[in-house]
Design a protein around this motif. Structure first.
Motif, short mmCIF file in Angstrom:
data_model
loop_
_atom_site.label_atom_id
_atom_site.label_comp_id
_atom_site.label_asym_id
_atom_site.label_seq_id
_atom_site.Cartn_x
_atom_site.Cartn_y
_atom_site.Cartn_z
N GLY A 191 0.80 -1.24 0.00
CA GLY A 191 0.00 0.00 0.00
C GLY A 191 0.83 1.28 0.00
N LYS A 192 2.12 1.16 -0.25
CA LYS A 192 2.97 2.35 -0.28
C LYS A 192 2.99 2.91 -1.70
CE LYS A 192 4.85 0.35 3.55
NZ LYS A 192 4.24 0.85 4.75
N PHE A 193 3.07 4.22 -1.80
CA PHE A 193 3.20 4.86 -3.11
C PHE A 193 4.69 4.93 -3.43
CE2 PHE A 193 3.56 7.99 -6.35
CZ PHE A 193 2.38 7.92 -7.07
N ILE A 194 5.07 4.38 -4.58
CA ILE A 194 6.50 4.31 -4.90
C ILE A 194 6.89 5.36 -5.95
CG2 ILE A 194 8.40 2.85 -5.74
CD1 ILE A 194 7.12 1.95 -3.06
N ILE A 195 7.92 6.09 -5.60
CA ILE A 195 8.53 7.04 -6.53
C ILE A 195 9.93 6.48 -6.80
CG2 ILE A 195 9.41 9.40 -6.78
CD1 ILE A 195 7.07 9.83 -4.49
N ALA A 196 10.24 6.27 -8.07
CA ALA A 196 11.53 5.65 -8.40
C ALA A 196 12.40 6.59 -9.22
CB ALA A 196 11.31 4.35 -9.18
N MET A 202 12.42 0.89 -18.89
CA MET A 202 11.79 -0.41 -19.14
C MET A 202 11.94 -1.37 -17.96
SD MET A 202 13.27 -0.54 -22.96
CE MET A 202 14.53 0.63 -22.54
N SER A 203 12.63 -0.96 -16.91
CA SER A 203 12.83 -1.89 -15.79
C SER A 203 11.50 -2.15 -15.09
CB SER A 203 13.83 -1.31 -14.79
OG SER A 203 13.23 -0.28 -14.04
N ARG A 204 11.46 -3.24 -14.35
CA ARG A 204 10.22 -3.54 -13.61
C ARG A 204 9.92 -2.45 -12.60
NH1 ARG A 204 11.14 -8.90 -10.86
NH2 ARG A 204 13.21 -7.98 -10.77
N THR A 205 10.98 -1.93 -11.98
CA THR A 205 10.79 -0.85 -11.01
C THR A 205 10.14 0.35 -11.68
OG1 THR A 205 12.61 -1.55 -9.63
CG2 THR A 205 12.03 0.77 -9.50
N SER A 206 10.67 0.75 -12.84
CA SER A 206 10.12 1.92 -13.54
C SER A 206 8.65 1.71 -13.86
CB SER A 206 10.89 2.16 -14.85
OG SER A 206 12.14 2.70 -14.56
N ARG A 207 8.32 0.48 -14.26
CA ARG A 207 6.93 0.22 -14.68
C ARG A 207 5.98 0.04 -13.51
NH1 ARG A 207 6.56 -0.40 -20.04
NH2 ARG A 207 8.57 -0.39 -21.12
N LYS A 208 6.52 -0.38 -12.40
CA LYS A 208 5.65 -0.62 -11.24
C LYS A 208 5.44 0.64 -10.40
CE LYS A 208 4.34 -4.79 -11.48
NZ LYS A 208 2.92 -5.11 -11.48
N ALA A 209 6.39 1.55 -10.45
CA ALA A 209 6.29 2.74 -9.58
C ALA A 209 5.12 3.62 -10.00
CB ALA A 209 7.60 3.52 -9.66
N GLY A 210 4.63 4.38 -9.07
CA GLY A 210 3.53 5.33 -9.37
C GLY A 210 4.08 6.54 -10.12
N ILE A 211 5.27 6.97 -9.74
CA ILE A 211 5.96 8.05 -10.45
C ILE A 211 7.40 7.60 -10.67
CG2 ILE A 211 6.81 10.44 -10.32
CD1 ILE A 211 4.40 11.08 -8.50
N THR A 212 7.85 7.64 -11.93
CA THR A 212 9.23 7.24 -12.23
C THR A 212 9.99 8.43 -12.81
OG1 THR A 212 8.35 5.07 -12.81
CG2 THR A 212 10.65 5.52 -13.43
N ILE A 213 11.13 8.69 -12.24
CA ILE A 213 12.00 9.74 -12.78
C ILE A 213 13.11 9.04 -13.57
CG2 ILE A 213 13.59 11.62 -12.20
CD1 ILE A 213 12.06 11.85 -9.48
N VAL A 214 13.09 9.22 -14.89
CA VAL A 214 14.12 8.58 -15.72
C VAL A 214 15.28 9.57 -15.86
CG1 VAL A 214 14.63 7.46 -17.93
CG2 VAL A 214 12.34 7.25 -16.91
N ASP A 215 16.19 9.48 -14.93
CA ASP A 215 17.33 10.41 -14.91
C ASP A 215 18.40 9.81 -13.99
OD1 ASP A 215 18.72 12.70 -15.54
OD2 ASP A 215 17.59 14.03 -14.23
N ASN A 216 19.60 10.34 -14.12
CA ASN A 216 20.69 9.91 -13.25
C ASN A 216 20.43 10.46 -11.84
OD1 ASN A 216 23.22 9.45 -11.99
ND2 ASN A 216 24.25 9.63 -13.95
N VAL A 217 20.63 9.65 -10.82
CA VAL A 217 20.41 10.12 -9.45
C VAL A 217 21.24 11.38 -9.15
CG1 VAL A 217 19.69 7.95 -8.38
CG2 VAL A 217 22.13 8.50 -8.51
#
Ligand code: ATP
Length: 265
Positions: A191-196, A202-217
């Motif tokens: 039940g946690k909202f995930i921001i990745a 295309m990773s599973r994390t990117s697709r599963k997260a509610g908000i995905t930031i596609v960028d270098n940390v």
């Protein structure tokens, strides 16, 4: 790139002088590799962390090593969501600590979020070393006290299942970076909202997260802190509008198009 003074001994490593001129076209990328090398020497990063970083580097290269317009939107939505959260937690591992501990510390302070250590190759020593690294930046990171552990259901024998009872266990929003899909899925199921933050759209994390930031940390974390600082002045309604207008799938597709074609179509 991480502030702080961790690299004071960079000029000599193993008898070899390592000096990366700022004008070098790959200066940032080389500095990041060097930070990870230092992380390995300190016992914070594992050798496989280098391989995970290499995968990220390849995507970053194809993105042009810059924050795309899509990533800027992802960052804005992430900041809004984290500001609205009742209990936001940022989970860190060896790579993220070596690459940008000071930036993560600043972000946590801006958000009033907790930082929690979560490791794939966990040893108590490594967890404590990471905690020590965060202490340098005024953060008391959770996730290193076995007495406070609860276990996330469904992660089998993996030590990633360990959750601090005052941290991710209680969190409603969790910011993860360089995360693997299993844990992202598990946290979502809880039940946690995930921001990745993940360079691979295309990773599973990117697709599963509610908000995905596609960028270098190393770029996304300071930008996220700036966005949080700016959006703090907005009211709840304003923040909710940003989130309601946000379309993760659409932006992930566009991020993928930058990587595949060098343009968005
Ligand atoms: P998943 O299980 O989610 O499909 P994976 O198995 O590819 O992911 P890992 O190898 O566990 O993932 O984690 C590394 C992920 O982090 C990769 O997607 C990689 O692109 C990304 N990554 C590596 N370095 C960075 C970085 N500096 N900034 C952002 N993302 C990064």
């Amino acid at each position: 790139m991480q502030k702080g003074n961790d690299c004071k001994d960079c000029s000599k490593r193993g008898g070899v002088t390592v000096k990366i001129p700022k004008s070098h076209p790959r200066a940032k990328s080389l500095e990041e590799r060097h930070r990870l090398q230092l992380g390995i020497e300190k016992g914070i990063v594992t050798p496989t962390g280098m391989i995970a970083h290499g995968r990220g580097e390849a995507f970053d290269y194809l993105l042009g090593e810059r924050t795309t317009p899509e990533a800027k939107k992802q960052i804005e939505a992430a900041a809004a969501k984290l500001l609205l959260a009742r209990k936001p937690v940022i989970t860190v591992n060896g790579n993220t600590t070596a690459l940008c501990a000071s930036g993560i510390a600043e972000l946590a302070k801006e958000l009033g979020a907790q930082v929690e250590v979560n490791l794939f190759y966990r040893t108590e020593k490594r967890a404590r070393l990471i905690q020590k690294e965060f202490r340098k930046f005024g953060i008391n990171a959770l996730g290193a006290d076995p007495k406070k552990f609860k276990k996330a259901p469904g992660l089998g024998g993996s030590k990633r299942k360990l959750m601090d009872s005052d941290g991710t266990w209680e969190a409603d929003a969790v910011l993860v970076m360089l995360e693997d899909g299993d844990r992202t899925e598990t946290l979502e199921r809880m039940g946690k909202f995930i921001i990745a933050i993940d360079l691979n759209p295309m990773s599973r994390t990117s697709r599963k997260a509610g908000i995905t930031i596609v960028d270098n940390v190393t770029r996304a974390v300071p930008l996220l802190e700036k966005a949080a600082n700016r959006l703090k002045k907005s009211n709840k309604k304003g923040l909710s509008v940003i989130i309601n207008n946000f379309k993760n799938k659409d932006l992930l597709h566009k991020s993928e198009m930058w990587i595949r074609r060098g343009m968005v179509k």
